[in-house]
Design a protein around this motif. Sequence first.
Motif, PDB file in Angstrom:
ATOM      1  N   ALA B 232       0.879  -1.545   0.369  1.00  0.00           N
ATOM      2  CA  ALA B 232      -0.444   0.024   0.269  1.00  0.00           C
ATOM      3  C   ALA B 232       1.009   0.864  -0.222  1.00  0.00           C
ATOM      4  CB  ALA B 232      -1.207  -0.202   1.150  1.00  0.00           C
ATOM      5  N   PHE B 233       0.229   2.397  -0.700  1.00  0.00           N
ATOM      6  CA  PHE B 233       0.657   3.718  -0.535  1.00  0.00           C
ATOM      7  C   PHE B 233      -0.446   4.913  -0.568  1.00  0.00           C
ATOM      8  CE2 PHE B 233       1.670   7.725  -2.650  1.00  0.00           C
ATOM      9  CZ  PHE B 233       2.721   7.859  -2.003  1.00  0.00           C
ATOM     10  N   ILE B 234      -0.118   5.763   0.912  1.00  0.00           N
ATOM     11  CA  ILE B 234      -1.121   6.407   0.940  1.00  0.00           C
ATOM     12  C   ILE B 234      -0.480   7.989   0.402  1.00  0.00           C
ATOM     13  CG2 ILE B 234      -3.347   7.644   2.747  1.00  0.00           C
ATOM     14  CD1 ILE B 234      -3.324   5.000   2.501  1.00  0.00           C
ATOM     15  N   ALA B 235      -1.075   8.435  -0.407  1.00  0.00           N
ATOM     16  CA  ALA B 235      -0.452  10.062  -0.742  1.00  0.00           C
ATOM     17  C   ALA B 235      -0.975  10.768   0.328  1.00  0.00           C
ATOM     18  CB  ALA B 235      -1.490  10.323  -2.466  1.00  0.00           C
ATOM     19  N   GLY B 236      -0.395  12.041   0.387  1.00  0.00           N
ATOM     20  CA  GLY B 236      -0.843  13.256   1.485  1.00  0.00           C
ATOM     21  C   GLY B 236      -0.094  12.698   2.347  1.00  0.00           C
ATOM     22  N   GLN B 237       0.640  12.606   2.681  1.00  0.00           N
ATOM     23  CA  GLN B 237       1.663  12.865   4.097  1.00  0.00           C
ATOM     24  C   GLN B 237       1.463  13.340   4.693  1.00  0.00           C
ATOM     25  OE1 GLN B 237       4.492   9.775   3.392  1.00  0.00           O
ATOM     26  NE2 GLN B 237       3.816   8.907   1.941  1.00  0.00           N
ATOM     27  N   THR B 238       2.053  14.974   3.318  1.00  0.00           N
ATOM     28  CA  THR B 238       2.617  16.189   3.555  1.00  0.00           C
ATOM     29  C   THR B 238       1.651  17.792   3.379  1.00  0.00           C
ATOM     30  OG1 THR B 238       3.309  16.214   0.886  1.00  0.00           O
ATOM     31  CG2 THR B 238       5.107  15.911   3.104  1.00  0.00           C
ATOM     32  N   ALA B 239       0.483  16.701   3.436  1.00  0.00           N
ATOM     33  CA  ALA B 239      -0.562  17.049   2.881  1.00  0.00           C
ATOM     34  C   ALA B 239      -1.327  18.279   4.447  1.00  0.00           C
ATOM     35  CB  ALA B 239      -2.329  16.470   2.250  1.00  0.00           C
ATOM     36  N   PRO B 240      -1.335  19.512   4.313  1.00  0.00           N
ATOM     37  CA  PRO B 240      -1.615  20.208   5.584  1.00  0.00           C
ATOM     38  C   PRO B 240      -3.455  19.505   5.819  1.00  0.00           C
ATOM     39  CG  PRO B 240      -2.887  21.730   3.942  1.00  0.00           C
ATOM     40  CD  PRO B 240      -1.913  19.971   2.782  1.00  0.00           C
ATOM     41  N   LYS B 241      -4.168  20.123   7.155  1.00  0.00           N
ATOM     42  CA  LYS B 241      -5.408  19.869   7.264  1.00  0.00           C
ATOM     43  C   LYS B 241      -6.111  20.962   7.125  1.00  0.00           C
ATOM     44  CE  LYS B 241      -4.109  17.448  11.689  1.00  0.00           C
ATOM     45  NZ  LYS B 241      -4.111  17.627  13.237  1.00  0.00           N
ATOM     46  N   GLY B 242      -7.352  19.654   6.547  1.00  0.00           N
ATOM     47  CA  GLY B 242      -8.549  20.669   6.162  1.00  0.00           C
ATOM     48  C   GLY B 242      -8.350  21.821   4.112  1.00  0.00           C
ATOM     49  N   LYS B 243      -7.388  21.081   4.210  1.00  0.00           N
ATOM     50  CA  LYS B 243      -7.185  21.628   2.609  1.00  0.00           C
ATOM     51  C   LYS B 243      -7.610  20.927   1.282  1.00  0.00           C
ATOM     52  CE  LYS B 243      -5.722  25.812   2.037  1.00  0.00           C
ATOM     53  NZ  LYS B 243      -6.158  27.103   1.458  1.00  0.00           N
ATOM     54  N   ARG B 244      -8.565  21.270   0.867  1.00  0.00           N
ATOM     55  CA  ARG B 244      -8.972  19.788  -0.573  1.00  0.00           C
ATOM     56  C   ARG B 244      -7.675  19.870  -1.439  1.00  0.00           C
ATOM     57  NH1 ARG B 244     -13.845  21.062  -0.382  1.00  0.00           N
ATOM     58  NH2 ARG B 244     -14.690  19.319   0.586  1.00  0.00           N
ATOM     59  N   MET B 245      -7.244  18.376  -1.725  1.00  0.00           N
ATOM     60  CA  MET B 245      -6.163  18.535  -2.130  1.00  0.00           C
ATOM     61  C   MET B 245      -6.392  17.959  -4.253  1.00  0.00           C
ATOM     62  SD  MET B 245      -3.694  19.407   0.033  1.00  0.00           S
ATOM     63  CE  MET B 245      -1.731  19.260  -1.210  1.00  0.00           C
ATOM     64  N   GLY B 246      -7.214  18.886  -4.427  1.00  0.00           N
ATOM     65  CA  GLY B 246      -7.576  18.537  -5.555  1.00  0.00           C
ATOM     66  C   GLY B 246      -8.531  17.629  -5.640  1.00  0.00           C
ATOM     67  N   ILE B 252      -8.372  16.301   4.957  1.00  0.00           N
ATOM     68  CA  ILE B 252      -8.483  15.910   6.419  1.00  0.00           C
ATOM     69  C   ILE B 252      -9.231  16.845   7.124  1.00  0.00           C
ATOM     70  CG2 ILE B 252      -6.997  15.968   8.860  1.00  0.00           C
ATOM     71  CD1 ILE B 252      -4.870  15.819   6.257  1.00  0.00           C
ATOM     72  N   SER B 253     -10.308  16.169   7.171  1.00  0.00           N
ATOM     73  CA  SER B 253     -11.217  17.479   8.095  1.00  0.00           C
ATOM     74  C   SER B 253     -11.516  17.011   9.998  1.00  0.00           C
ATOM     75  CB  SER B 253     -12.555  16.800   8.003  1.00  0.00           C
ATOM     76  OG  SER B 253     -13.058  16.069   7.164  1.00  0.00           O
ATOM     77  N   GLY B 254     -11.170  17.415  10.235  1.00  0.00           N
ATOM     78  CA  GLY B 254     -11.081  17.401  12.037  1.00  0.00           C
ATOM     79  C   GLY B 254     -10.020  16.848  12.434  1.00  0.00           C
ATOM     80  N   GLY B 255      -8.675  16.533  11.511  1.00  0.00           N
ATOM     81  CA  GLY B 255      -7.781  15.846  12.465  1.00  0.00           C
ATOM     82  C   GLY B 255      -7.814  14.380  11.961  1.00  0.00           C
ATOM     83  N   SER B 256      -8.856  14.124  11.729  1.00  0.00           N
ATOM     84  CA  SER B 256      -9.117  12.957  11.135  1.00  0.00           C
ATOM     85  C   SER B 256      -8.822  12.133   9.883  1.00  0.00           C
ATOM     86  CB  SER B 256     -10.204  11.833  11.773  1.00  0.00           C
ATOM     87  OG  SER B 256     -11.535  12.154  10.956  1.00  0.00           O
TER      88      SER B 256
END
Lengths: 389, 290
Positions: B232-246, B252-256
Amino acid sequence: MNIHEYQAKQIFQKYGVPTPRGRVAFSVNEAVEAAKELGGNIWVVKAQIHAGGRGLGGGVKLAKSIEEVEEHTKNILGMTLVTHQTGPEGKLVQKVYIEEGADIKSEFYLGMLLDRAAEMPVMMASTEGGMEIEKVAAETPEKIVKVNIDPTIGFQGYHGRKLAFGLGLPKEEIGTFIKFAKALYDVYMDNDAEMIEINPLIKTGDGKFLALDAKMGFDDNALGRHPDIEDMRDLSEEEPTEVEAKRYGLSYVKLDGNVGCMVNGAGLSMATMDIIKHEGGEPANFLDVGGGANPETVAKGFEIILEDPNVKAIFVNIFGGIVRCDRVANGILEATKMTEVNVPVVVRLDGTNALEAAEILRNANIENIITAESLADGAKKVVAAAKGE
Amino acid sequence: MSILVNKDSKVIVQGFTGKEGTFHASQCIDYGTQIVGGVTPGKGGQEHLGKPVFNTVEEAVNSTGATVSMIFVPPAFVADAVMEAADAGIELAVIITEGAPVKDMMYAKMYATKKGMKTIGPNCPGIITAEECKIGIMPGNIFKKGNVGLISKSGTLTYEASHQVVQEGFGITTAVGIGGDPIIGLSYKQLLPMFEADPETEAIVMIGEIGGDLEIQAAEFIKENISKPVVAFIAGQTAPKGKRMGHAGAIISGGSGTAAEKMEALEKAGVKVVVSPADIGKAVKEVLSK
């Protein structure tokens, strides 16, 4: 898309979700007029920005006279309000909401959003009004009552009763609460909302429920059928570069690092940020140029990335599928003619016709274009370039 | 063998005569997919790409015996198209269109489920059984036949993963792009057992991203039900919270819905989780050499 409290309350009122009376004001004079018009002897001056936690940051003040309304508005309008949701740079307050004071007997939380696991909306209520719901969920999850609402049956009395009894409301208040919750459900469904938060929902001394605050977000994909809501968009609340990117069909999110990224596809864009970090660098942005990656979009992509002065190098990572890599390579060369690119650009083109693409880039012999063999190779090279190595 | 589709699958295209539908349907035909016709209301009786055009899905199904539909209609009409397909007895709808409202998909999926129709997508590259049947917009040449099943929320990252797998000397049985919207059709949990049951699939690659909890559900499922190795690979390890990435669902909403929590859950379930997206191929080689 998010809207302001005063806009959300306008929608609420249309659906019969009770709120205190209020007026939006863009100047001190308008605020004073608004307070006079509302009448009474107590008002609340509330900064209108797209972020929670306004009270703690000094953006919500109680006024006991018209003079105080004037004074608070002077202080709040034009202030840069910093809350836990704005980030350290804060947000400039350009309008205030003048609201009549309310007789608060108790405070609750009421919210609605999509439950992705259940694939239907969920309404949530809590006795911990005024507190951040995430915090309540983490520390005292038993204080949150949730009910999924299947849209094929709509909001039924039992949905409301579950919430009302869960909040411990006395029998005589259940009916009023259910009416409130039902109206809120209609607001959510009719307008393709993504999220509604009323925090706090208050009960007044005379047993009424009022939405004291209101936060609303909408499904961007549905805005096309809600022109009235799209009109509520406040572009000054959004990151200007992100807005500009969207106009060109690009999806951009600014980050704090110094390695710019231009990638096709959202997943690969995120993966590219991840691998930059993995190789010891920090991504400066997320940028998905979409499937096409033609000269115009690539040129615009370079421009947007370079608006960020932190960017020291750019990683162009394109996986060519149906759009062949040789075409993308030519597109990149065209783009460098259309816009000035003064930092090293590491280009990794893989997939259909990758070899031809590499040839095109090599033959072009442009000084600041560095070709990469693979994803890992490209990430290493761009991180080194950003460090000036 | 493969899952869901193969060289015998009969496919119609909804939104057949539009620009996207035309381009991709002809690519699918070139790949060898049995496109048996298409639906464009008002153009029934015409011929397009050498195939019959019908006004309704029902007519198309009755006269061609199609069981799969590939949907290219504009976002506002997706729900209608999906429900029409379900009503006409289509067994699998592959929804390529990006930008369908969440509320529409909520109703469409409920109806599809009620009618027993499986869906893939929306906002996805589609499904491909290597060298047999391509139903979607992916570049067919990237998918060489082999023994690895692929499930992914992302388009280009699916191509990247397949490319790496092929470079390591392996290939793909079936690859399914499940899409990155908040409400999607078949997901890891439904596809994993299909790959488990497919005798040709020897390893499974799953590519996830931030947002929602489908990967967490997958982890729990794998622990109990999947014996084949999973990478498995999970994309978005460096994505900020609360921002929609494409992708509409990549937030990431509410920290989850973070990459970290998904990676941890998958690791605990015995999945080989790679941190770098460049290591997917290598990890497949590793699990297959054991």
